[in-house]
Scaffold this motif. Structure first.
Motif, PDB file in Angstrom:
ATOM      1  N   ASP A  59       0.812  -1.224   0.000  1.00 19.69           N
ATOM      2  CA  ASP A  59       0.000   0.000   0.000  1.00 19.69           C
ATOM      3  C   ASP A  59       0.844   1.273   0.000  1.00 19.69           C
ATOM      4  N   LEU A  60       2.098   1.169   0.421  1.00 19.19           N
ATOM      5  CA  LEU A  60       2.981   2.350   0.408  1.00 19.19           C
ATOM      6  C   LEU A  60       3.197   2.878  -1.003  1.00 19.19           C
ATOM      7  N   CYS A  61       3.029   2.016  -2.001  1.00 14.72           N
ATOM      8  CA  CYS A  61       3.228   2.434  -3.390  1.00 14.72           C
ATOM      9  C   CYS A  61       2.162   3.416  -3.857  1.00 14.72           C
ATOM     10  N   ALA A  62       1.067   3.524  -3.117  1.00 13.72           N
ATOM     11  CA  ALA A  62       0.004   4.463  -3.482  1.00 13.72           C
ATOM     12  C   ALA A  62       0.393   5.911  -3.202  1.00 13.72           C
ATOM     13  N   PHE A  63       1.424   6.106  -2.384  1.00 20.63           N
ATOM     14  CA  PHE A  63       1.866   7.463  -2.053  1.00 20.63           C
ATOM     15  C   PHE A  63       2.874   7.944  -3.098  1.00 20.63           C
ATOM     16  N   ASP A  64       2.701   9.175  -3.559  1.00 19.10           N
ATOM     17  CA  ASP A  64       3.650   9.774  -4.500  1.00 19.10           C
ATOM     18  C   ASP A  64       4.881  10.303  -3.785  1.00 19.10           C
ATOM     19  N   GLU A  65       4.664  10.847  -2.580  1.00 21.14           N
ATOM     20  CA  GLU A  65       5.757  11.395  -1.773  1.00 21.14           C
ATOM     21  C   GLU A  65       5.588  10.913  -0.346  1.00 21.14           C
ATOM     22  N   TRP A  66       6.704  10.779   0.351  1.00 20.97           N
ATOM     23  CA  TRP A  66       6.666  10.345   1.737  1.00 20.97           C
ATOM     24  C   TRP A  66       6.937  11.552   2.616  1.00 20.97           C
ATOM     25  N   THR A  67       5.868  12.182   3.050  1.00 19.59           N
ATOM     26  CA  THR A  67       5.935  13.409   3.836  1.00 19.59           C
ATOM     27  C   THR A  67       5.377  13.157   5.234  1.00 19.59           C
ATOM     28  N   GLY A  68       5.516  14.142   6.110  1.00 20.10           N
ATOM     29  CA  GLY A  68       4.925  14.044   7.435  1.00 20.10           C
ATOM     30  C   GLY A  68       3.427  13.799   7.355  1.00 20.10           C
ATOM     31  N   GLU A  69       2.777  14.462   6.429  1.00 23.84           N
ATOM     32  CA  GLU A  69       1.336  14.280   6.249  1.00 23.84           C
ATOM     33  C   GLU A  69       1.020  12.848   5.827  1.00 23.84           C
ATOM     34  N   ALA A  70       1.812  12.287   4.912  1.00 23.28           N
ATOM     35  CA  ALA A  70       1.605  10.901   4.466  1.00 23.28           C
ATOM     36  C   ALA A  70       1.807   9.926   5.627  1.00 23.28           C
ATOM     37  N   ILE A  71       2.816  10.184   6.444  1.00 21.99           N
ATOM     38  CA  ILE A  71       3.099   9.316   7.596  1.00 21.99           C
ATOM     39  C   ILE A  71       1.931   9.356   8.582  1.00 21.99           C
ATOM     40  N   ARG A  72       1.424  10.543   8.869  1.00 28.24           N
ATOM     41  CA  ARG A  72       0.287  10.676   9.784  1.00 28.24           C
ATOM     42  C   ARG A  72      -0.957   9.990   9.206  1.00 28.24           C
ATOM     43  N   GLU A  73      -1.193  10.169   7.912  1.00 23.89           N
ATOM     44  CA  GLU A  73      -2.346   9.548   7.247  1.00 23.89           C
ATOM     45  C   GLU A  73      -2.262   8.020   7.350  1.00 23.89           C
ATOM     46  N   ARG A  74      -1.087   7.477   7.065  1.00 19.05           N
ATOM     47  CA  ARG A  74      -0.907   6.030   7.141  1.00 19.05           C
ATOM     48  C   ARG A  74      -1.017   5.554   8.594  1.00 19.05           C
ATOM     49  N   GLY A  75      -0.463   6.299   9.527  1.00 19.69           N
ATOM     50  CA  GLY A  75      -0.567   5.939  10.938  1.00 19.69           C
ATOM     51  C   GLY A  75      -2.013   5.868  11.399  1.00 19.69           C
ATOM     52  N   LYS A  76      -2.812   6.829  10.958  1.00 19.59           N
ATOM     53  CA  LYS A  76      -4.235   6.835  11.306  1.00 19.59           C
ATOM     54  C   LYS A  76      -4.907   5.593  10.741  1.00 19.59           C
ATOM     55  N   ARG A  77      -4.601   5.260   9.499  1.00 19.36           N
ATOM     56  CA  ARG A  77      -5.207   4.070   8.871  1.00 19.36           C
ATOM     57  C   ARG A  77      -4.768   2.791   9.588  1.00 19.36           C
ATOM     58  N   LEU A  78      -3.500   2.688   9.950  1.00 19.42           N
ATOM     59  CA  LEU A  78      -3.028   1.503  10.670  1.00 19.42           C
ATOM     60  C   LEU A  78      -3.705   1.402  12.035  1.00 19.42           C
ATOM     61  N   GLY A  79      -3.947   2.544  12.683  1.00 18.98           N
ATOM     62  CA  GLY A  79      -4.672   2.546  13.952  1.00 18.98           C
ATOM     63  C   GLY A  79      -6.094   2.046  13.778  1.00 18.98           C
ATOM     64  N   GLU A  80      -6.753   2.450  12.709  1.00 19.79           N
ATOM     65  CA  GLU A  80      -8.112   1.979  12.426  1.00 19.79           C
ATOM     66  C   GLU A  80      -8.124   0.473  12.207  1.00 19.79           C
ATOM     67  N   ILE A  81      -7.134  -0.025  11.465  1.00 19.40           N
ATOM     68  CA  ILE A  81      -7.034  -1.471  11.221  1.00 19.40           C
ATOM     69  C   ILE A  81      -6.823  -2.211  12.537  1.00 19.40           C
ATOM     70  N   ALA A  82      -5.943  -1.694  13.378  1.00 23.56           N
ATOM     71  CA  ALA A  82      -5.683  -2.324  14.679  1.00 23.56           C
ATOM     72  C   ALA A  82      -6.951  -2.358  15.525  1.00 23.56           C
ATOM     73  N   ASN A  83      -7.711  -1.269  15.526  1.00 18.39           N
ATOM     74  CA  ASN A  83      -8.957  -1.226  16.298  1.00 18.39           C
ATOM     75  C   ASN A  83      -9.988  -2.220  15.781  1.00 18.39           C
ATOM     76  N   GLU A  84     -10.019  -2.430  14.460  1.00 17.41           N
ATOM     77  CA  GLU A  84     -10.936  -3.412  13.884  1.00 17.41           C
ATOM     78  C   GLU A  84     -10.557  -4.825  14.324  1.00 17.41           C
ATOM     79  N   ILE A  85      -9.271  -5.078  14.412  1.00 20.71           N
ATOM     80  CA  ILE A  85      -8.788  -6.419  14.756  1.00 20.71           C
ATOM     81  C   ILE A  85      -8.874  -6.679  16.252  1.00 20.71           C
ATOM     82  N   TRP A  86      -8.484  -5.691  17.058  1.00 18.48           N
ATOM     83  CA  TRP A  86      -8.334  -5.902  18.498  1.00 18.48           C
ATOM     84  C   TRP A  86      -9.327  -5.116  19.349  1.00 18.48           C
ATOM     85  N   THR A  87     -10.523  -4.922  18.840  1.00 20.48           N
ATOM     86  CA  THR A  87     -11.518  -4.209  19.622  1.00 20.48           C
ATOM     87  C   THR A  87     -11.865  -5.023  20.868  1.00 20.48           C
ATOM     88  N   ILE A  88     -11.860  -4.347  22.013  1.00 20.52           N
ATOM     89  CA  ILE A  88     -12.187  -5.000  23.273  1.00 20.52           C
ATOM     90  C   ILE A  88     -13.677  -4.848  23.531  1.00 20.52           C
TER      91      ILE A  88
END
Length: 91
Positions: A59-88
């Motif tokens: 999925d990293l290939c979808a980014f044209d540039e690797w910027t702070g904004e891209a890192i934050r965007e991906r971090g948010k998405r990974l957090g959402e995925i983690a919450n879907e998997i490990w919801t208590i």
């Protein structure tokens, strides 16, 4: 943002060394090998190709540039995925 969750990814042995501190464009060459649509590639020391199917890396290939904004965007998405998997459960 070196250790930000959005800036981390899963790679097979040797691929992290290949990607190293190169530009994001060069690293994308390594990341695209993790696309399930990409032909399996040989791993040094093995006789057969290995399927490197890790979508979150590809999925990293979808980014044209690797910027702070891209890192934050991906971090948010990974957090959402983690919450879907490990919801208590509230129970």
């Amino acid at each position: 943002m070196v250790n930000h969750i959005g800036n981390l990814t899963l790679l097979f042995d040797g691929d992290n060394t290949r990607a190293g501190n190169k530009s994001f464009g060069k690293k994308k060459e390594v990341y695209k090998e993790y696309d399930p649509e990409f032909d399996p590639v040989p791993i040094q020391g093995q006789n057969k190709p290995v399927d490197k199917n890790i979508p979150m890396t590809a999925d990293l290939c979808a980014f044209d540039e690797w910027t702070g904004e891209a890192i934050r965007e991906r971090g948010k998405r990974l957090g959402e995925i983690a919450n879907e998997i490990w919801t208590i459960s509230a129970e």
